[in-house]
Design a protein around this motif. Sequence first.
Motif, PDB file in Angstrom:
ATOM      1  N   LYS A  32      -4.532   1.939  -2.882  1.00 34.76           N
ATOM      2  CA  LYS A  32      -3.415   2.437  -2.077  1.00 34.76           C
ATOM      3  C   LYS A  32      -2.071   2.176  -2.756  1.00 34.76           C
ATOM      4  CE  LYS A  32      -3.013  -1.829   0.639  1.00 34.76           C
ATOM      5  NZ  LYS A  32      -3.089  -2.459   1.985  1.00 34.76           N
ATOM      6  N   ASN A  79       0.479   5.070  -3.525  1.00 38.47           N
ATOM      7  CA  ASN A  79       1.866   5.139  -3.048  1.00 38.47           C
ATOM      8  C   ASN A  79       2.839   5.369  -4.196  1.00 38.47           C
ATOM      9  OD1 ASN A  79       1.698   4.832  -0.185  1.00 38.47           O
ATOM     10  ND2 ASN A  79       1.164   2.684  -0.457  1.00 38.47           N
ATOM     11  N   THR A 103       4.383  -2.392  -3.485  1.00 36.99           N
ATOM     12  CA  THR A 103       5.643  -1.650  -3.569  1.00 36.99           C
ATOM     13  C   THR A 103       6.851  -2.566  -3.740  1.00 36.99           C
ATOM     14  OG1 THR A 103       4.735   0.145  -2.224  1.00 36.99           O
ATOM     15  CG2 THR A 103       7.127   0.014  -2.381  1.00 36.99           C
TER      16      THR A 103
END
Length: 318
Positions: free
Chosen positions: A160, A164, A212
């Motif tokens: 993921k 992203n 992130t």
Amino acid sequence: MRQISPIIINKKILLQQKIIKLKKQKNAVILAHYYQLPEIQEIADFVGDSLELSRKAAETEAEIIVFAGVYFMAETAKILNFNKKVLVPDVNAGCSLADGCPPDKFREFLKDYPNHKVVTYINCSAEIKTMSDYVCTSSNAVKVINSIPKEDKIVFAPDKNLGNYLIKETGREMVLWNGSCVVHEAFSLEKLIDLYQKNPDAVIVAHPESETHILKTAHYIGSTSGMINYIKSSPEIKFIIATESGILHKMKHEVPHKTLIPAPSKEDNSCACSECAFMKMNTLEKIYNCLLNEFPEVKLDRNLVDKARIPIEKMLQC
């Protein structure tokens, strides 16, 4: 500084010599990932990231491939070399990303997205690859996503965090499988900020598998090979490296005049950095024994190989 015993050093050198002699006798090639122990990288015929190693596996004329990495990498080598013998030093050297995407659950997941193209990160099992339209690595993931027609919907698995990052880089909407790399999620943002404040002249480089909030701090984001090339070409002389610490061995050889600092992990460990326990399961002893005994060997069903090879070939073309 703790000194290494001469006995240990001599044992290491002797094992390396035995391995080199044995691989010549058996027409074998040793492929090693950047995250392997330094003593393994030293005797490998080629050291690289997943994409580079896949290409070398596809090109080799050796009769035997010893893959010093994790199991999905050896599976990929077998898919590309079905008629060759592929050996792994430790069959239990897995991957949190691959283990976190079981084929049965992923197959059920895909039923909700019947009209989507399936793109999988190479860090997945051979069976997952058979369900894929495309396979990618961190080195060519952006190219792979950009090669898919704009009108096509996309499922991306299993990472993921990389997903992203790709959404941000390509502007494509994607359905993401909820998986992650435990190594790249181990970095501490608080400790990283503190380290940077103590080294304000440093450049932060990070792998796109990182979370992130770590990527937002980075001056450069790229694959393992991408980071090495960036640091080699950069005029800067100090870097904070946010990926598995095994890469530092290769980097130090490439840029001995530069300062390389591993990004700090959340855990308090001896190296204060992030290490992959799976990658470190491989040892010189295990490499020697697997080459001597030609075991453990990666064996895959021919039908599975034929299906998995299609998206991998697409990856190698990007």
